[in-house]
Enzyme design. Structure first.
Site, mmCIF file in Angstrom:
data_model
loop_
_atom_site.group_PDB
_atom_site.id
_atom_site.type_symbol
_atom_site.label_atom_id
_atom_site.label_comp_id
_atom_site.label_asym_id
_atom_site.label_seq_id
_atom_site.Cartn_x
_atom_site.Cartn_y
_atom_site.Cartn_z
ATOM 1 N N GLY A 123 -38.843 -30.506 -7.506
ATOM 2 C CA GLY A 123 -38.867 -29.784 -6.239
ATOM 3 C C GLY A 123 -39.435 -30.679 -5.171
ATOM 4 N N GLY A 124 -39.641 -30.120 -4.010
ATOM 5 C CA GLY A 124 -40.115 -30.897 -2.888
ATOM 6 C C GLY A 124 -41.465 -31.533 -3.148
ATOM 7 C CE1 TYR A 125 -48.150 -30.797 -4.293
ATOM 8 C CE2 TYR A 125 -47.601 -30.765 -6.634
ATOM 9 C CZ TYR A 125 -48.536 -30.904 -5.617
ATOM 10 O OH TYR A 125 -49.834 -31.143 -5.933
ATOM 11 C CG ASP A 176 -45.280 -17.372 -3.003
ATOM 12 O OD1 ASP A 176 -44.492 -16.570 -2.448
ATOM 13 O OD2 ASP A 176 -44.969 -18.542 -3.278
ATOM 14 C CE LYS A 214 -46.344 -26.718 -9.727
ATOM 15 N NZ LYS A 214 -47.246 -25.678 -9.233
ATOM 16 C CB VAL A 236 -42.167 -29.597 -13.799
ATOM 17 C CG1 VAL A 236 -42.953 -28.973 -14.946
ATOM 18 C CG2 VAL A 236 -42.602 -29.000 -12.487
ATOM 19 N N GLY A 257 -37.931 -30.154 -14.468
ATOM 20 C CA GLY A 257 -37.734 -29.513 -13.183
ATOM 21 C C GLY A 257 -38.181 -30.423 -12.063
#
Ligand SMILES: *[C@@H]1O[C@H](CO)[C@@H](O)[C@H](O)[C@H]1NC(C)=O
Ligand SMILES: *[C@@H]1O[C@H](CO)[C@@H](O)[C@H](O)[C@H]1NC(C)=O
Ligand SMILES: *[C@@H]1O[C@H](CO)[C@@H](O)[C@H](O)[C@H]1NC(C)=O
Ligand SMILES: *[C@@H]1O[C@H](CO)[C@@H](O)[C@H](O)[C@H]1NC(C)=O
Length: 955
Positions: free
Chosen positions: A641-643, A756, A660, A646, A639
């Site tokens: 993402g912006g951060y 969240d 991560k 993974v 995976g």
């Protein structure tokens, strides 16, 4: 200057994290006591948390020490009776540490869970304690190559689970114990396959009671002792035997006539005894490969018929056995034959090897016989020695009339299509032509079935087997090299072994103990031709060198950079951490090792503020995680993402994890990174994803989570994952998620507000249990802020509590609101906001409480609508609406939510306390189901990545 200070703080931060001990304190105390008597323990054996800090050579299960493997590290000292404190210990391997001396403490008998006790090639002395007989779980007992004295304790007969008993190469005396009705004996070991007692001083007869048809023995190795009397005929009852070594004793009398009932025997060594009577009749022992009956006192005998009938024979050694007559040509046509040694007999006539002799035939040694002719054919390459026969008596100049020089063309692993490197100092060029410091030792095969050591193929198969076992255990081995095969003084085949590290020039301690253990505990099974083996490793002295070129040093350089960058965040954390330190120090004062602690300069009492407990999170090195993900290979990426990304990883112990990894140099989310470590490390609930550890090394930030097999709830609701969620499963998931959140609110101390909650942050495990994930936005509630925290608004559009948004006051009821939205998602499979309409508005506008299912059929997820029970849906809708009440104070608490869901489940006919057990029918599409959870962007839902709070429009 400033960065220097920050560096110190950063290092201290990492140090302190490791002080929050996970390890059971009795285990720590026992291990500490052992450590204090040992020299050369691994340098990372500091602090008071062997499990949490992952001390080299120590393996834990939860907080208990289950394994100590410290092979070949030059460990020096004694094994004190403190070992008995490690009551959960299953494996103890201290092999190849010559400096381990003294006796084996009687207290070893208290380590009741021990299943492998492996002390090969150490310097232990004194008697074997009888208490060893109380280790009921023991499967491997390897005490070979030490200096043990005294007799074999009869109590070993109580070890009914014993599979491997190796007492060879000690100074054991006395007789072989058998049971007599009052005391136990080795005849009771019906599950043991290996009796390796060679090279001791055992005496007396081999007791006939030792053998019975219940035994499962395959290797009976009694060679090189002082056993007397005759071979008991009961041995013929142990039909499982494959290797029998009784050579080099003082056995007398005839070999029992039923000996050839042992038709599975492949290697038979009866040499160097005082056996009498007629030569044993081996007819019918058709698997025999290797026969050596030299130097006995058998009656004179003609060449026995089995000489040419044993089709598997590779090696026939019958020196000085009064054999007479001429050798049949058929002997040499046995297909596997490699070696015939019949020195000092009365073999006469003509030696005729024939034209179709075995193509493996290598040597025929017939020194000192009566041979007067030899028909030699052109191109004949077999080495024949006829020195001392009439044919050589008249000063024969033929080559067979001289004793050949020992040949030098022995095997050595060749380079693998490369030019060997010119290596400096102590490094050695590996088979792959890289210079490195190999781990070395000697492999010793006690009864190989072959005698041709020039045939490289068999050694190549050994190398391949070694490589595959190292690979299968994820040991960082680049290549192996074997060389110098020879029959050693004990008549074993010995081979030098070099094991080369992969990726770098050195092995670390974990790798050495792993390789040592693989070889000491018989995980490695050589090709069958090699038979039973043992390994004696040498101390590996290159760790010191290793430290200089290793990541740990480099990381301090990188640390300076991080130090400068992290700045205030670290300082803040340090204050908290100093507090942790204070408390841990006080409670563990009796055990913690203050002496060398750089942190002792801090005055903890000044900082004893709010104290998060950093429990159980392991600090991984960058190298460890790199290795676990195969250098963060694409194939392990699951995976992004912006951060960051993974990865799926497999830790050294085989545990699957999701790692991560933040984008390198990213300033975003640093605070969240720490928040997540703090929170997750002390959160333990079956409905909350648990943190395995983190990495704050090499300028990297990584979080290591347990691997959750079935992805996000969103993926299942949307149909993306291929997992079908029927109404019952949805209720169970709602229940699990609610319990996870309730735990965070009510049981975590201090309480945690998730902030969240959404379907992308609920993961499903292999049994579809819900697990609350992603704490990037979570807030700890401190006592002073018991009722609310004023914060910058963060969360995800659609799930965000409007009251929180408007007042900026965060309470637990904000999570309740988000959970209400999640419930609507479970009902409708719709996103919270679709086509600019919020789900709550949608429901409200369609709802008519006077109608069945509140008139919501049109909104319900069509995938399950037809199978939902009316009453349970209505209760579920009521609860969801309660959760999304405009005023937080009007919403239920999470414990009320849990209770209500349980009521609903009962109405729907589900036992809320039963485990969910999805069958294979769970998956409508098996291919889709493999879609991975961590591929979801939501895992990177750190501040700012989802919404710009100024534009939030919750309702
Ligand atoms: C050898 O084995 C056979 C069965 O295969 C058995 O009948 C016979 O009694 C055995 N001989 C001896 C002497 O034990
Ligand atoms: C050796 O044993 C075989 C099979 O058991 C038997 O047929 C043969 O007669 C025996 N030979 C001698 C010399 O006793
Ligand atoms: C070899 O020895 C056997 C028995 O000792 C004897 O019967 C035979 O005649 C001898 N053969 C020769 C060629 O000397
Ligand atoms: C083993 O350790 C001892 C004592 O610490 C040391 O003197 C010796 O040189 C070491 N041997 C090896 C091979 O490293």
């Amino acid at each position: 200057m400033i960065s220097g200070i920050h560096l110190t703080m950063l290092l201290a931060f990492i140090q302190v994290l490791s002080i929050a001990a996970l390890t059971n304190s009795n285990d720590y105390v026992a291990l500490k006591a052992l450590k204090d008597t040992w020299i050369n323990v691994p340098p990372n054996w500091v602090g008071s948390d062997p499990c949490g800090d992952v001390w080299d050579g120590i393996t834990c299960k939860n907080d208990r020490v289950v394994s100590i493997t410290l092979a070949s590290i030059n460990l020096t000292g004694q094994l004190s009776s403190d070992i008995s404190g490690l009551t959960e210990l299953q494996t103890l391997d201290l092999s190849y540490n010559k400096g381990m001396t003294g006796s084996l403490p009687s207290g070893i008998g208290n380590v009741k869970k021990l299943s492998s006790l492996i002390l090969v090639g150490c310097g232990f002395s004194g008697p074997i304690p009888p208490s060893i007989g109380s280790l009921q779980q023991l499967r491997y007992l390897s005490l070979n190559s030490n200096n043990f004295i005294g007799s074999i304790p009869p109590s070993i007969g109580n070890l009914l689970n014993l599979y491997w008993l190796d007492l060879a190469d000690n100074k054991l005396t006395g007789t072989i114990p058998v049971s007599d009705g009052t005391s136990p004996g080795l005849d009771m070991l019906v599950n043991t396959k290996h009796f390796h007692f060679g090279k001791n001083q055992l005496s007396g007869v081999i007791p006939p009671q030792l053998f019975n048809s219940n035994l499962a023995l395959i290797h009976l190795l009694f060679e090189n002792n002082q056993l007397t009397g005759s071979i008991p005929s009961t041995m013929g009852l142990v039909r499982t035997l494959e290797v029998v070594r009784l050579d080099r004793n003082s056995l007398s009398g005839p070999v029992p006539s039923n000996f050839n009932n042992l038709t599975s025997v492949q290697e038979l060594f009866l040499a160097n005894n005082k056996l009498t009577g007629s030569l044993p009749n081996l007819t019918g022992m058709n698997l025999l490969h290797y026969v050596d009956m030299s130097n006995n006192s058998f009656d004179a005998t003609d060449i026995p018929p089995w000489f040419s009938s044993l089709q598997s024979l590779t090696t026939l050694i019958m020196e000085n056995t009064k054999i007479q007559g001429s050798l049949p040509v058929s002997l040499f046509s046995l297909l596997q034959l490699q070696t015939v040694t019949l020195k000092n007999n009365q073999i006469n006539g003509t030696l005729n090897i024939g034209s179709n002799h075995s193509n493996q035939l290598q040597i025929i040694d017939l020194q000192n016989n009566l041979i007067d002719a030899f028909t030699q054919r052109a191109g004949f390459t077999v080495q024949v020695i006829l020195v001392g026969n009439p044919i050589c008596n008249e000063g024969g100049q033929e080559s067979y009339c001289t004793i050949p020089q020992p040949s030098n063309n022995s095997y050595s692993t060749p380079p693998q299509n490369c030019m060997p490197s010119n290596c400096s100092s102590e490094t050695v060029s590996s088979p792959t032509c890289k210079c490195a410091y190999p781990y070395t030792g000697t492999l010793i095969f006690r009864a190989p079935s072959f005698s041709n050591y020039r045939n490289g193929t068999i050694f190549v198969s050994l190398e391949n087997k070694l490589m595959s076992v190292f690979k299968s255990r994820s040991l960082p081995v680049d290549s192996v090299s074997v060389s110098n095969p020879n029959r050693n003084i004990d008549n074993y085949l010995s081979l030098d072994l070099q094991v080369f590290p992969s990726g770098q020039e050195f092995f670390n301690r974990t790798a050495i103990s792993g390789i040592g253990f693989t070889l000491s505990n018989q995980t490695f099974k050589p090709p069958p031709e090699f038979g039973p083996f043992f390994f004696i490793g040498r101390s590996y002295p290159y760790f010191q060198v290793s430290v200089e070129g290793s990541p740990s040093k480099k990381s301090s350089n990188t640390g300076v950079i991080i130090g400068a960058a992290v700045g205030g965040a670290v300082l803040l954390l340090l204050l908290i951490v100093a507090g942790v330190y204070a408390i841990r120090q006080r409670t563990r004062a009796e055990t913690a090792d203050r002496m060398n602690d750089p942190f002792a300069l801090w005055d903890p009492s000044k900082n004893s503020g709010a104290v998060p407990q950093l429990k159980g999170a392991k600090a991984f090195t960058f190298e460890e995680l790199k290795e676990s993900t195969n250098n963060f290979s694409e194939s392990n990426a699951i995976g992004s993402g912006g951060y960051g990304r993974v990865y799926r990883g497999t830790l050294a112990k085989g545990q699957l994890v999701a790692i991560k990894r933040a984008v390198q140099g990213s300033m975003q989310g640093r605070l969240e990174f720490k928040t997540e470590i703090e929170l997750l490390s002390r959160v333990h609930h079956k409905n909350v994803v648990s943190l395995v550890g983190f990495c704050f090394d090499h300028g990297e930030q990584m979080l290591v989570y347990e691997f959750i097999a079935n992805g996000t709830l969103r993926d299942s609701i949307s149909g993306k994952s291929g997992i079908r969620l029927d109404w019952m499963r949805r209720l169970r998931i709602a229940h699990g998620a609610a319990k996870g959140i309730q735990y965070l609110h009510d049981e975590a101390n201090p309480p945690i507000i998730h902030r969240d909650i959404k379907s992308n942050n609920i993961l499903l495990d292999e049994r579809l249990n819900a697990k609350v994930a992603d704490f990037g936005l979570s807030k700890i509630m401190h006592d002073s802020e018991r009722n609310h925290v004023t914060t910058q608004v963060k969360g995800t559009m659609g799930y965000l509590d409007p009251e929180y948004y408007m007042t900026q006051q965060l309470t637990e009821k904000s999570d309740v609101y988000s959970f209400g939205i999640l419930m609507f998602e479970l009902l409708t499979a719709r996103l919270p906001i679709e086509k600019n309409k919020h789900i709550v508005r949608q429901v409200m506008s369609s709802m008519d409480k006077s109608k069945s299912m509140y008139n919501l059929q049109g909104l319900l997820d069509p995938a399950v609508a037809s199978r939902m029970s009316t009453k349970s849906v209505e209760m579920f809708v009521d609860l969801a609406l309660w959760c999304v009440k405009e005023l937080g104070s009007n919403r239920p608490s999470m414990s009320e939510v849990v209770k209500e869901i349980e009521n609903t489940m009962e109405i729907a006919g589900i036992n809320p306390n039963a485990e969910s057990t999805p069958s294979s029918s769970t998956y409508v599409d098996a291919n889709k189901a493999s879609k991975h959870p961590y591929s979801d962007e939501s895992l990177f839902a750190y501040s700012g990545s989802y919404l710009d709070s100024s534009s939030v429009q919750p309702m």
